[in-house]
Scaffold this active site. Structure first.
Site, PDB file in Angstrom:
ATOM      1  N   GLY A  18     -23.088 -25.425 -10.565  1.00 55.20           N
ATOM      2  CA  GLY A  18     -22.776 -26.504 -11.517  1.00 55.20           C
ATOM      3  C   GLY A  18     -21.751 -26.148 -12.577  1.00 55.20           C
ATOM      4  O   GLY A  18     -21.574 -26.887 -13.545  1.00 55.20           O
ATOM      5  N   SER A  24     -19.550 -26.311 -19.347  1.00 60.68           N
ATOM      6  CA  SER A  24     -20.676 -26.687 -18.476  1.00 60.68           C
ATOM      7  C   SER A  24     -21.957 -25.979 -18.909  1.00 60.68           C
ATOM      8  O   SER A  24     -21.944 -24.779 -19.249  1.00 60.68           O
ATOM      9  CB  SER A  24     -20.384 -26.273 -17.024  1.00 60.68           C
ATOM     10  OG  SER A  24     -19.283 -26.967 -16.525  1.00 60.68           O
ATOM     11  N   ILE A  25     -23.054 -26.702 -18.822  1.00 56.73           N
ATOM     12  CA  ILE A  25     -24.363 -26.101 -19.097  1.00 56.73           C
ATOM     13  C   ILE A  25     -24.586 -24.902 -18.157  1.00 56.73           C
ATOM     14  O   ILE A  25     -25.101 -23.861 -18.573  1.00 56.73           O
ATOM     15  CB  ILE A  25     -25.472 -27.164 -18.930  1.00 56.73           C
ATOM     16  CG1 ILE A  25     -25.343 -28.229 -20.037  1.00 56.73           C
ATOM     17  CG2 ILE A  25     -26.848 -26.512 -18.954  1.00 56.73           C
ATOM     18  CD1 ILE A  25     -26.245 -29.435 -19.863  1.00 56.73           C
ATOM     19  N   ASP A  69     -20.148 -28.217  -2.185  1.00 55.48           N
ATOM     20  CA  ASP A  69     -20.345 -29.646  -2.444  1.00 55.48           C
ATOM     21  C   ASP A  69     -21.617 -30.000  -1.692  1.00 55.48           C
ATOM     22  O   ASP A  69     -21.637 -29.951  -0.452  1.00 55.48           O
ATOM     23  CB  ASP A  69     -19.130 -30.430  -1.929  1.00 55.48           C
ATOM     24  CG  ASP A  69     -19.294 -31.935  -2.140  1.00 55.48           C
ATOM     25  OD1 ASP A  69     -20.442 -32.398  -2.306  1.00 55.48           O
ATOM     26  OD2 ASP A  69     -18.279 -32.642  -2.127  1.00 55.48           O
ATOM     27  N   ILE A  97     -26.310 -29.879 -11.646  1.00 57.17           N
ATOM     28  CA  ILE A  97     -25.319 -30.821 -11.127  1.00 57.17           C
ATOM     29  C   ILE A  97     -25.872 -32.241 -11.153  1.00 57.17           C
ATOM     30  O   ILE A  97     -27.079 -32.461 -11.039  1.00 57.17           O
ATOM     31  CB  ILE A  97     -24.876 -30.468  -9.687  1.00 57.17           C
ATOM     32  CG1 ILE A  97     -25.994 -30.693  -8.663  1.00 57.17           C
ATOM     33  CG2 ILE A  97     -24.398 -29.020  -9.620  1.00 57.17           C
ATOM     34  CD1 ILE A  97     -25.570 -30.435  -7.226  1.00 57.17           C
ATOM     35  N   TYR A 160     -27.869 -44.853 -20.275  1.00 57.04           N
ATOM     36  CA  TYR A 160     -28.180 -43.785 -19.314  1.00 57.04           C
ATOM     37  C   TYR A 160     -28.398 -44.378 -17.908  1.00 57.04           C
ATOM     38  O   TYR A 160     -28.239 -43.696 -16.899  1.00 57.04           O
ATOM     39  CB  TYR A 160     -29.384 -42.966 -19.778  1.00 57.04           C
ATOM     40  CG  TYR A 160     -29.397 -41.566 -19.187  1.00 57.04           C
ATOM     41  CD1 TYR A 160     -28.296 -40.720 -19.316  1.00 57.04           C
ATOM     42  CD2 TYR A 160     -30.503 -41.086 -18.482  1.00 57.04           C
ATOM     43  CE1 TYR A 160     -28.297 -39.444 -18.765  1.00 57.04           C
ATOM     44  CE2 TYR A 160     -30.512 -39.810 -17.937  1.00 57.04           C
ATOM     45  CZ  TYR A 160     -29.411 -39.000 -18.080  1.00 57.04           C
ATOM     46  OH  TYR A 160     -29.414 -37.736 -17.535  1.00 57.04           O
ATOM     47  N   LYS A 167     -33.402 -38.843 -13.027  1.00 55.23           N
ATOM     48  CA  LYS A 167     -33.942 -37.652 -13.709  1.00 55.23           C
ATOM     49  C   LYS A 167     -35.473 -37.677 -13.699  1.00 55.23           C
ATOM     50  O   LYS A 167     -36.111 -36.612 -13.654  1.00 55.23           O
ATOM     51  CB  LYS A 167     -33.420 -37.562 -15.145  1.00 55.23           C
ATOM     52  CG  LYS A 167     -31.922 -37.301 -15.259  1.00 55.23           C
ATOM     53  CD  LYS A 167     -31.500 -35.959 -14.686  1.00 55.23           C
ATOM     54  CE  LYS A 167     -30.074 -35.590 -15.078  1.00 55.23           C
ATOM     55  NZ  LYS A 167     -29.549 -34.452 -14.315  1.00 55.23           N
ATOM     56  N   LYS A 197     -21.452 -32.197 -25.191  1.00 52.59           N
ATOM     57  CA  LYS A 197     -20.168 -32.786 -24.808  1.00 52.59           C
ATOM     58  C   LYS A 197     -19.591 -32.061 -23.595  1.00 52.59           C
ATOM     59  O   LYS A 197     -18.897 -31.062 -23.733  1.00 52.59           O
ATOM     60  CB  LYS A 197     -19.201 -32.655 -25.984  1.00 52.59           C
ATOM     61  CG  LYS A 197     -18.446 -33.913 -26.233  1.00 52.59           C
ATOM     62  CD  LYS A 197     -17.617 -33.812 -27.455  1.00 52.59           C
ATOM     63  CE  LYS A 197     -16.587 -34.920 -27.353  1.00 52.59           C
ATOM     64  NZ  LYS A 197     -15.961 -35.227 -28.576  1.00 52.59           N
ATOM     65  N   THR A 198     -19.908 -32.531 -22.412  1.00 51.35           N
ATOM     66  CA  THR A 198     -19.420 -31.900 -21.180  1.00 51.35           C
ATOM     67  C   THR A 198     -18.679 -32.947 -20.351  1.00 51.35           C
ATOM     68  O   THR A 198     -18.690 -34.133 -20.680  1.00 51.35           O
ATOM     69  CB  THR A 198     -20.597 -31.370 -20.340  1.00 51.35           C
ATOM     70  OG1 THR A 198     -21.411 -32.496 -19.981  1.00 51.35           O
ATOM     71  CG2 THR A 198     -21.430 -30.358 -21.102  1.00 51.35           C
ATOM     72  N   ALA A 200     -19.520 -34.117 -17.403  1.00 50.68           N
ATOM     73  CA  ALA A 200     -20.468 -35.098 -16.864  1.00 50.68           C
ATOM     74  C   ALA A 200     -20.829 -36.139 -17.927  1.00 50.68           C
ATOM     75  O   ALA A 200     -20.910 -37.330 -17.638  1.00 50.68           O
ATOM     76  CB  ALA A 200     -21.725 -34.398 -16.358  1.00 50.68           C
TER      77      ALA A 200
HETATM   78  N1  LIG Z   1     -24.204 -32.956 -21.066  1.00 52.16           N
HETATM   79  C1  LIG Z   1     -25.364 -33.454 -21.422  1.00 52.16           C
HETATM   80  O1  LIG Z   1     -25.497 -34.084 -22.478  1.00 52.16           O
HETATM   81  C2  LIG Z   1     -26.582 -33.225 -20.559  1.00 52.16           C
HETATM   82  C3  LIG Z   1     -27.852 -33.376 -21.140  1.00 52.16           C
HETATM   83  C4  LIG Z   1     -28.977 -33.183 -20.345  1.00 52.16           C
HETATM   84  C5  LIG Z   1     -28.819 -32.859 -19.020  1.00 52.16           C
HETATM   85  N2  LIG Z   1     -27.575 -32.715 -18.476  1.00 52.16           N
HETATM   86  C6  LIG Z   1     -27.481 -32.360 -17.051  1.00 52.16           C
HETATM   87  O2  LIG Z   1     -26.932 -31.064 -16.954  1.00 52.16           O
HETATM   88  C7  LIG Z   1     -26.357 -30.915 -15.667  1.00 52.16           C
HETATM   89  C8  LIG Z   1     -24.980 -30.295 -15.799  1.00 52.16           C
HETATM   90  O3  LIG Z   1     -24.082 -31.206 -16.405  1.00 52.16           O
HETATM   91  P1  LIG Z   1     -23.068 -30.794 -17.546  1.00 52.16           P
HETATM   92  O4  LIG Z   1     -23.359 -31.677 -18.709  1.00 52.16           O
HETATM   93  O5  LIG Z   1     -23.024 -29.337 -17.710  1.00 52.16           O
HETATM   94  O6  LIG Z   1     -21.670 -31.337 -16.976  1.00 52.16           O
HETATM   95  P2  LIG Z   1     -20.573 -30.659 -16.040  1.00 52.16           P
HETATM   96  O7  LIG Z   1     -19.627 -31.759 -15.690  1.00 52.16           O
HETATM   97  O8  LIG Z   1     -19.999 -29.449 -16.657  1.00 52.16           O
HETATM   98  O9  LIG Z   1     -21.416 -30.218 -14.757  1.00 52.16           O
HETATM   99  C9  LIG Z   1     -21.746 -31.122 -13.732  1.00 52.16           C
HETATM  100  C10 LIG Z   1     -21.537 -30.360 -12.441  1.00 52.16           C
HETATM  101  O10 LIG Z   1     -21.983 -31.143 -11.327  1.00 52.16           O
HETATM  102  C11 LIG Z   1     -21.181 -30.727 -10.249  1.00 52.16           C
HETATM  103  N3  LIG Z   1     -21.287 -31.646  -9.114  1.00 52.16           N
HETATM  104  C12 LIG Z   1     -21.122 -32.994  -9.089  1.00 52.16           C
HETATM  105  N4  LIG Z   1     -21.231 -33.433  -7.808  1.00 52.16           N
HETATM  106  C13 LIG Z   1     -21.504 -32.347  -7.037  1.00 52.16           C
HETATM  107  C14 LIG Z   1     -21.717 -32.137  -5.654  1.00 52.16           C
HETATM  108  N5  LIG Z   1     -21.657 -33.159  -4.762  1.00 52.16           N
HETATM  109  N6  LIG Z   1     -21.973 -30.883  -5.190  1.00 52.16           N
HETATM  110  C15 LIG Z   1     -22.012 -29.828  -6.054  1.00 52.16           C
HETATM  111  N7  LIG Z   1     -21.790 -29.957  -7.395  1.00 52.16           N
HETATM  112  C16 LIG Z   1     -21.542 -31.206  -7.862  1.00 52.16           C
HETATM  113  C17 LIG Z   1     -19.789 -30.707 -10.858  1.00 52.16           C
HETATM  114  O11 LIG Z   1     -18.891 -29.992 -10.020  1.00 52.16           O
HETATM  115  C18 LIG Z   1     -20.057 -30.026 -12.177  1.00 52.16           C
HETATM  116  O12 LIG Z   1     -19.906 -28.626 -12.054  1.00 52.16           O
HETATM  117  C19 LIG Z   1     -26.415 -32.281 -15.018  1.00 52.16           C
HETATM  118  O13 LIG Z   1     -27.564 -32.370 -14.190  1.00 52.16           O
HETATM  119  C20 LIG Z   1     -26.571 -33.214 -16.190  1.00 52.16           C
HETATM  120  O14 LIG Z   1     -27.170 -34.436 -15.861  1.00 52.16           O
HETATM  121  C21 LIG Z   1     -26.465 -32.886 -19.234  1.00 52.16           C
END
Ligand SMILES: NC(=O)c1ccc[n+]([C@@H]2O[C@H](COP(=O)([O-])OP(=O)(O)OC[C@H]3O[C@@H](n4cnc5c(N)ncnc54)[C@H](O)[C@@H]3O)[C@@H](O)[C@H]2O)c1
Length: 259
Positions: A18, A24-25, A69, A97, A160, A167, A197-198, A200
């Site tokens: 991810g 990214s988280i 992917d 992801i 959301y 989720k 702030k990412t 996604a």
């Molecule tokens: N940013 C937030 O506020 C927040 C809060 C709570 C939870 N999350 C969750 O954290 C997780 C990571 O998101 P993030 O915020 O770090 O954003 P991010 O955009 O950095 O990471 C999302 C990742 O998902 C990957 N991805 C999407 N489709 C894919 C696929 N088909 N195969 C493999 N990888 C795929 C992307 O390549 C990316 O690396 C997600 O599950 C998101 O819902 C985010």
């Protein structure tokens, strides 16, 4: 945070899925694991993502770097095959992801197409079950699995939309996987970070409002960062947390306790 981190995860091997960039988280998780001594396997989505992820993977001295992917047949199996060949075991798995087609994400749940719903559920939820199935046989000494959730799983958060039910399903999958894998000393956690702030998050409408509200609502009065999430996962992966499994762990400054 100024604490000194001891290498409590030395000898541990972690697959982190991810990382898109250094916000990214998943990057926070990988960095925390590496700082605590773990060896890493890191994936990138595709050729377009590779130039952004590969330098980060190198900086973290990742031993395995591969495309993944989860929607492409065979790619997930190839990652675990490589891990099985290169490493004697796996200890930690991070699924960080999520995806939903933009139109389906930005409209209400009522307007979400069946295809969009299925795609969001497959990439953001069911892929974790597939990963868990492939990871479990490699977790020969037990292990820890993480999936990233959000507060919108349990309470309605404006904008959301379809990701709320997705989720909620992911958190339920964590509970059932924790039940099924517990006898093999494998622990499964849903991690629920506050808004960050990412890339996604940029797909959600009015995300800035959510950030402002989260900081105001949190008893600790601040937004969280990706290292807060990473350190929490690192702790949960250590033997200090060996009797913790199946729950949703909030990393949100306490915002979830406020009505
Ligand atoms: N940013 C937030 O506020 C927040 C809060 C709570 C939870 N999350 C969750 O954290 C997780 C990571 O998101 P993030 O915020 O770090 O954003 P991010 O955009 O950095 O990471 C999302 C990742 O998902 C990957 N991805 C999407 N489709 C894919 C696929 N088909 N195969 C493999 N990888 C795929 C992307 O390549 C990316 O690396 C997600 O599950 C998101 O819902 C985010």
């Amino acid at each position: 945070m100024n604490a000194t981190i001891r290498p409590v995860l030395t000898g541990n091997r972690a697959l982190v899925v991810g990382i898109a960039n250094d916000q990214s988280i998943a990057y926070g998780c990988a960095k925390a694991f590496r700082t605590a001594g773990a060896d890493l396997a890191v994936t990138w989505l595709n050729d377009k993502a590779k130039p952004h992820v590969e330098p980060l993977a190198r900086e973290l001295e990742a031993q395995i770097m591969m495309p993944l992917d989860v929607a492409q047949p065979g790619q997930l199996e190839a990652v675990f095959e490589e891990i099985g060949k290169r490493w004697d075991k796996l200890d930690i798995l991070v699924h960080s992801i999520a995806f939903a087609p933009r139109a389906d994400l930005q409209g209400g749940l009522l307007d979400c197409s069946a295809e969009g719903f299925a795609k969001a559920m497959d990439v953001s939820c069911h892929s974790f079950v597939r990963m868990a199935k492939l990871a479990a046989p490699l977790m020969k000494e037990g292990g820890t699995m993480f999936a990233m959730s959000y507060y919108g799983a349990n309470r309605v958060v404006s904008n959301y939309n379809v990701m709320g039910p997705v989720k909620a399903a992911l958190e339920a999958c964590c509970r059932y996987l924790a039940f099924e894998l517990g006898p093999r000393a494998i622990r499964v956690h849903a991690i629920s970070p506050g808004p960050l702030k990412t890339r996604a998050a940029s797909g959600l409408k009015d995300f800035e409002l959510l950030l402002n509200e989260a900081a105001q609502k949190a008893p600790l009065g601040e937004l969280v960062d990706i290292m807060d999430v990473g350190w929490t996962c690192a702790y949960l992966a250590t033997p200090f947390a060996h009797r913790v499994t199946g729950g949703t762990v909030y990393v949100d400054g306490g915002a979830n306790i406020i009505a």
